[in-house]
Design a protein around this motif. Structure first.
Motif, PDB file in Angstrom:
ATOM      1  N   LEU A  77       0.825  -1.199   0.000  1.00 33.17           N
ATOM      2  CA  LEU A  77       0.000   0.000   0.000  1.00 33.17           C
ATOM      3  C   LEU A  77       0.868   1.262   0.000  1.00 33.17           C
ATOM      4  CD1 LEU A  77      -2.775   1.299   0.084  1.00 33.17           C
ATOM      5  CD2 LEU A  77      -2.753   1.051   2.556  1.00 33.17           C
ATOM      6  N   ASN A  78       1.919   1.282   0.814  1.00 30.99           N
ATOM      7  CA  ASN A  78       2.824   2.440   0.858  1.00 30.99           C
ATOM      8  C   ASN A  78       3.519   2.663  -0.487  1.00 30.99           C
ATOM      9  OD1 ASN A  78       2.137   2.852   3.504  1.00 30.99           O
ATOM     10  ND2 ASN A  78       4.093   2.192   4.344  1.00 30.99           N
ATOM     11  N   LEU A  79       3.966   1.596  -1.125  1.00 31.82           N
ATOM     12  CA  LEU A  79       4.607   1.726  -2.435  1.00 31.82           C
ATOM     13  C   LEU A  79       3.638   2.299  -3.464  1.00 31.82           C
ATOM     14  CD1 LEU A  79       6.622  -1.610  -2.545  1.00 31.82           C
ATOM     15  CD2 LEU A  79       7.581   0.697  -2.473  1.00 31.82           C
ATOM     16  N   ILE A  80       2.395   1.836  -3.449  1.00 32.26           N
ATOM     17  CA  ILE A  80       1.384   2.322  -4.389  1.00 32.26           C
ATOM     18  C   ILE A  80       1.068   3.790  -4.128  1.00 32.26           C
ATOM     19  CG2 ILE A  80      -1.041   2.092  -5.071  1.00 32.26           C
ATOM     20  CD1 ILE A  80      -0.625  -0.987  -4.493  1.00 32.26           C
ATOM     21  N   LEU A  81       0.847   4.148  -2.873  1.00 33.58           N
ATOM     22  CA  LEU A  81       0.520   5.539  -2.534  1.00 33.58           C
ATOM     23  C   LEU A  81       1.688   6.480  -2.828  1.00 33.58           C
ATOM     24  CD1 LEU A  81      -1.482   5.054   0.788  1.00 33.58           C
ATOM     25  CD2 LEU A  81      -2.375   5.677  -1.471  1.00 33.58           C
ATOM     26  N   ASN A  82       2.904   6.057  -2.528  1.00 34.78           N
ATOM     27  CA  ASN A  82       4.081   6.880  -2.822  1.00 34.78           C
ATOM     28  C   ASN A  82       4.225   7.122  -4.327  1.00 34.78           C
ATOM     29  OD1 ASN A  82       4.763   7.176  -0.152  1.00 34.78           O
ATOM     30  ND2 ASN A  82       6.321   5.575  -0.179  1.00 34.78           N
ATOM     31  N   ALA A  83       3.994   6.080  -5.127  1.00 35.83           N
ATOM     32  CA  ALA A  83       4.076   6.231  -6.581  1.00 35.83           C
ATOM     33  C   ALA A  83       3.019   7.219  -7.059  1.00 35.83           C
ATOM     34  CB  ALA A  83       3.895   4.879  -7.268  1.00 35.83           C
TER      35      ALA A  83
END
Length: 73
Positions: A5-11
């Motif tokens: 989730l963090n990787l998706i939101l950061n992207a």
């Protein structure tokens, strides 16, 4: 699940800093009995000259103040 989730939101946040739309590709696979996942986006990336410390220093971030706390290890 939180890391994904963090990787998706950061992207998504990084892409929106430079334009309204972008692409995020998430690939899953299995080889030699191991499962892998790959995240690829067309955002700006980490600035040249900034060493990648995302998983070495807790709460490391390249975001401007007030934009996030970072993931860290």
């Amino acid at each position: 699940m939180q890391v994904f989730l963090n990787l998706i939101l950061n992207a998504e946040q990084a892409i929106r800093e430079i334009r309204d739309r972008g692409t995020l590709r998430i690939r899953l696979g299995k080889s030699d009995g191991k499962v892998w996942v790959s995240f690829q986006d067309d955002g700006p990336g980490i600035f040249t000259g900034v060493p990648c410390r995302a998983f070495l220093i807790p709460f490391y971030t390249t975001k401007r103040p007030g934009r996030g706390t970072g993931v860290g290890a």
